[in-house]
Scaffold this motif. Structure first.
Motif, short mmCIF file in Angstrom:
data_model
loop_
_atom_site.label_atom_id
_atom_site.label_comp_id
_atom_site.label_asym_id
_atom_site.label_seq_id
_atom_site.Cartn_x
_atom_site.Cartn_y
_atom_site.Cartn_z
N LYS A 103 0.87 -1.19 0.00
CA LYS A 103 0.00 0.00 0.00
C LYS A 103 0.90 1.23 0.00
N THR A 137 -5.62 -8.49 -6.61
CA THR A 137 -6.62 -7.45 -6.36
C THR A 137 -5.94 -6.09 -6.39
N THR A 139 -6.81 -2.13 -5.44
CA THR A 139 -7.78 -1.34 -4.67
C THR A 139 -7.38 0.12 -4.68
N GLU A 141 -8.20 3.33 -2.35
CA GLU A 141 -8.78 3.66 -1.05
C GLU A 141 -8.83 5.16 -0.88
N ARG A 151 -13.66 2.31 -0.49
CA ARG A 151 -12.75 1.50 -1.31
C ARG A 151 -13.47 1.00 -2.56
N GLU A 153 -12.54 -1.74 -5.75
CA GLU A 153 -11.50 -2.70 -6.13
C GLU A 153 -11.93 -3.60 -7.28
N TRP A 154 -10.90 -4.07 -7.98
CA TRP A 154 -11.05 -5.08 -9.04
C TRP A 154 -10.24 -6.28 -8.59
N ARG A 155 -10.84 -7.47 -8.76
CA ARG A 155 -10.17 -8.72 -8.36
C ARG A 155 -10.26 -9.72 -9.51
#
Length: 185
Positions: A103, A137, A139, A141, A151, A153-155
């Protein structure tokens, strides 16, 4: 340190007359590093109080300036009776997984995050199929207020077998887009 008892695992209600014990030890041995070691042990099969499930979970987090790096390792076993074997016909099952992530806190209100995970279920105990899974994933934030986190996100999930339902077909991968809002109080 944490010590507790759980009434069920992956269930809303306990499915037997046993509980699972939980123990966690947390430490911060150096500035910026946090370690968490957790153990779960107990019977978790429906209507079965004797067969035990064991999980060891280790989490490490390291923060240096705007960067946070994390790692997670899970090692687990479960006993089965001879008349209730695993998907592979074994009387004991093992599964494991690990994850790494990073992060970057760009400023007070924005941080991108990337996570990679791997899960191995050789006996099919946790997923119903002896398979290997991995996922990545991404994300974004946002923290628009002090007590509010948003948040998006794409996974992407991938499996060694065709296990993901796509309308009427079964595929070896799937993509998911999600969002969450967290209120801190």
């Amino acid at each position: 340190m944490t010590l507790g008892a759980n009434n069920g695992w992956d269930d809303m209600a306990n499915r037997n007359n046993a509980n699972t014990a939980e123990f966690q030890f947390a430490a911060k041995p150096i500035d910026g590093l946090a370690l968490y070691a957790t153990v779960y042990y107990g019977a978790e099969q429906a209507n079965e109080d004797g067969n035990k499930r064991f999980l060891f979970d280790l989490v490490a987090l390291y923060t240096n300036g705007p960067w946070t790096f994390g790692g997670n390792l899970d090692l687990a076993t479960e006993e089965f009776d001879e008349d209730e074997l695993t998907v592979n016909g074994e009387d004991d099952a093992e599964w494991n997984g690990w994850a790494v992530y990073g992060k970057y806190q760009v400023n007070d209100w924005f941080a991108p995050v990337v996570r990679f995970e791997r899960f191995r279920d050789a006996e099919g105990t946790r997923t119903g199929s002896h398979a290997n899974f991995w996922e990545v994933t991404a994300t974004l934030e946002f923290k628009p207020l002090t007590n509010l986190i948003v948040r998006v996100e794409w996974r992407h999930d991938k499996c060694s077998k065709d296990l993901f339902l796509d309308h009427t077909d079964v595929e070896d991968s799937q993509d998911t887009v999600g969002a969450e809002v967290i209120v801190i109080f």
